[in-house]
Design an enzyme around this catalytic site. Structure first.
Site, PDB file in Angstrom:
ATOM      1  N   GLY A  55       0.828  -1.203   0.000  1.00  0.00           N
ATOM      2  CA  GLY A  55       0.000   0.000   0.000  1.00  0.00           C
ATOM      3  C   GLY A  55       0.860   1.249   0.000  1.00  0.00           C
ATOM      4  O   GLY A  55       1.712   1.426  -0.862  1.00  0.00           O
TER       5      GLY A  55
ATOM      6  N   ALA B 163       2.551   4.952  -2.962  1.00  0.00           N
ATOM      7  CA  ALA B 163       2.815   4.362  -4.272  1.00  0.00           C
ATOM      8  C   ALA B 163       1.768   3.318  -4.640  1.00  0.00           C
ATOM      9  O   ALA B 163       1.252   3.305  -5.767  1.00  0.00           O
ATOM     10  CB  ALA B 163       4.213   3.738  -4.291  1.00  0.00           C
TER      11      ALA B 163
ATOM     12  N   SER C  42      -0.134  -5.671   3.952  1.00  0.00           N
ATOM     13  CA  SER C  42       0.017  -6.224   5.292  1.00  0.00           C
ATOM     14  C   SER C  42      -0.116  -5.139   6.342  1.00  0.00           C
ATOM     15  O   SER C  42       0.608  -4.136   6.294  1.00  0.00           O
ATOM     16  CB  SER C  42       1.376  -6.903   5.431  1.00  0.00           C
ATOM     17  OG  SER C  42       1.597  -7.271   6.782  1.00  0.00           O
TER      18      SER C  42
ATOM     19  N   ILE D  25       7.614   3.884   4.680  1.00  0.00           N
ATOM     20  CA  ILE D  25       8.677   4.841   4.970  1.00  0.00           C
ATOM     21  C   ILE D  25       8.076   6.159   5.449  1.00  0.00           C
ATOM     22  O   ILE D  25       8.448   6.708   6.467  1.00  0.00           O
ATOM     23  CB  ILE D  25       9.559   5.054   3.732  1.00  0.00           C
ATOM     24  CG1 ILE D  25      10.269   3.749   3.365  1.00  0.00           C
ATOM     25  CG2 ILE D  25      10.571   6.164   3.979  1.00  0.00           C
ATOM     26  CD1 ILE D  25      11.263   3.283   4.388  1.00  0.00           C
TER      27      ILE D  25
ATOM     28  N   LYS E   4       2.859  23.998  -2.627  1.00  0.00           N
ATOM     29  CA  LYS E   4       4.294  24.045  -2.889  1.00  0.00           C
ATOM     30  C   LYS E   4       4.516  24.658  -4.270  1.00  0.00           C
ATOM     31  O   LYS E   4       4.114  24.091  -5.286  1.00  0.00           O
ATOM     32  CB  LYS E   4       4.887  22.628  -2.849  1.00  0.00           C
ATOM     33  CG  LYS E   4       6.353  22.563  -3.238  1.00  0.00           C
ATOM     34  CD  LYS E   4       6.839  21.123  -3.270  1.00  0.00           C
ATOM     35  CE  LYS E   4       8.266  21.026  -3.794  1.00  0.00           C
ATOM     36  NZ  LYS E   4       8.731  19.627  -3.868  1.00  0.00           N
TER      37      LYS E   4
ATOM     38  N   PRO F 191      11.641  27.206  -9.314  1.00  0.00           N
ATOM     39  CA  PRO F 191      10.194  27.376  -9.422  1.00  0.00           C
ATOM     40  C   PRO F 191       9.533  26.303 -10.275  1.00  0.00           C
ATOM     41  O   PRO F 191      10.145  25.749 -11.186  1.00  0.00           O
ATOM     42  CB  PRO F 191      10.080  28.736 -10.122  1.00  0.00           C
ATOM     43  CG  PRO F 191      11.279  28.763 -11.032  1.00  0.00           C
ATOM     44  CD  PRO F 191      12.378  27.996 -10.320  1.00  0.00           C
TER      45      PRO F 191
ATOM     46  N   VAL G 105       1.618 -11.195   2.794  1.00  0.00           N
ATOM     47  CA  VAL G 105       2.058 -12.143   1.768  1.00  0.00           C
ATOM     48  C   VAL G 105       3.285 -12.889   2.283  1.00  0.00           C
ATOM     49  O   VAL G 105       4.258 -12.283   2.736  1.00  0.00           O
ATOM     50  CB  VAL G 105       2.398 -11.419   0.452  1.00  0.00           C
ATOM     51  CG1 VAL G 105       2.960 -12.406  -0.572  1.00  0.00           C
ATOM     52  CG2 VAL G 105       1.162 -10.714  -0.103  1.00  0.00           C
TER      53      VAL G 105
END
Length: 391
Positions: free
Chosen positions: A3, A6, A30, A36, A69, A89, A176
């Site tokens: 998940g 990404a 899972s 991260i 941003k 920019p 998995v």
């Protein structure tokens, strides 16, 4: 498989394209494996994706503590007087009118003439960021500024998960344990805890640095970029808004040069995301933490340490497996292109497969190998998804 931002971005795009044609997308994720979760900046590609999916900006930004941003402020990267800081920019159509004059001034300055060649004076996003303005003009303004976002990566993944499930994506929160291959070497199924078997036609590996499908099951080689990109670790320490520094409120990412790398400051609505990307060849983990704390005014709080696997898989598309996110590769996050590459990978893969012809897809997706020796982060956005190969 997997998940996070990404996995759910890829699932949303695949479902939008293939769901109405009878395709079914399942995300196997899972609950015991974390993400991260520090990639909290984007390029304008993320806005384009939300627009394509029809997700209201105000809805997702509020749910993910997001801010605008307009670009990146690089500070301390040059010792040349007058050029100690530079704003990178995001371009807008208005810049097409000033860019030729800027380039002309640069050429004249290189020839020794006294011409203003600092880029900060020439682009709309720079001016808007300096004044702390949002990128939404009045209705009578004839140009549409380009912009990205800052966001809480964990909340973004959760928002996209909930949205995707409402659209019909199947979410299977299960671990998995093994990847099953068929007699020809293609992926046949994911074998999960409890004996559950999840079969499919196409598998997308979003399992992070583990790359459980592509690298472990299919043995796709990994190409390291460590000879060119020295930064291999990061230390992360979020801080509360102090409102004492004006830059905390600006719609920009700050990238500040440090002794053995650089640090970022990303303003969210609820906190400031800080981190120091560095090379372990030149500074220890403990010294890097102390340097970051000193730069931030010695805040309290526990840091997170990350080890970065810098490089990419040799083949983004191998047999019936597409790699995305960290399973595809990782470059140091200098321009926040990680999600840009995820989106471009998914869109680049789906386009030639619109007639379900794997042979046609192979001929279109096979491209020139990426040469890390002439590496530029900006070019990775374009080249990264043209280096796909058939199995």
């Amino acid at each position: 498989m997997g998940g996070g931002s990404a996995g759910w971005i890829t699932a949303c795009l695949l479902h939008q394209r293939w769901g109405p044609r009878g395709g079914r997308v399942t995300v196997v994720e899972s609950p015991a494996i974390g993400i991260i979760g520090v990639g909290e900046g984007s390029t304008p590609q993320l806005k384009a994706m939300f627009d394509q999916l029809g997700i209201d900006e105000a809805e997702w930004m509020r749910a993910c503590d997001a801010t605008y941003k307009l670009g990146i402020r690089f500070s301390g990267w040059s010792e040349r007087p007058g050029f100690e800081s530079y704003f990178h920019p995001f371009p807008s159509p208005l810049d097409l009118h000033t860019e030729p004059h800027f380039i002309r001034n640069c050429l004249l300055a290189r020839k020794g003439l006294d011409k203003s060649a600092h880029p900060d004076r020439w682009f709309l996003a720079t001016r808007l960021a300096e004044e702390g303005r949002a990128p939404h003009p009045a209705d009578n303004f004839p140009f549409e500024p380009s912009y990205g976002y800052h966001f809480d990566a964990h909340k973004l993944g959760g928002f996209l998960r909930d949205w995707a499930v409402r659209q019909g994506v199947d979410h299977r929160p299960i671990k998995v344990e093994r990847v099953e291959l068929d007699g020809e070497g293609d992926v046949a199924a994911l074998l999960c805890e409890g004996g559950e078997r999840i079969a499919g036609d196409l598998f997308v590996d979003c399992s992070g640095f583990r790359a459980l499908i592509a690298q472990q099951a299919l043995a796709v080689p990994f190409q390291s970029f460590t000879d060119n990109l020295f930064n291999d670790r990061a230390v992360v320490l979020p801080t509360a808004h102090s409102h004492e520094r004006e830059t905390e409120l600006l719609p920009q990412t700050d990238a500040v040069a440090m002794e053995a790398g650089w640090r970022w400051a990303i303003p969210l609505t609820t906190r400031i995301g800080n981190g120091y990307v560095y090379s372990s060849r030149y500074v220890s983990d403990e010294a890097a933490e102390e340097e970051l704390r000193a730069a931030l005014g010695h805040p309290e709080g526990e840091v997170r340490r990350l080890e970065m696997k810098v490089g990419r898989v040799a083949e983004t598309w191998h047999r019936n497996c597409l790699s995305a996110g960290l399973a595809q590769g990782f470059l140091e996050p200098l321009e926040a292109t990680a999600l840009h590459i995820v989106i471009a990978t998914a869109l680049g893969y789906m386009h030639p497969l619109r007639d379900r012809s794997r042979i046609q897809a192979a001929s279109i997706l096979t491209g020139t190998d990426f040469d890390a020796g002439v590496f530029e982060i900006s070019s990775w956005c374009v080249i990264g998804t043209s280096t796909l190969h058939s199995g």
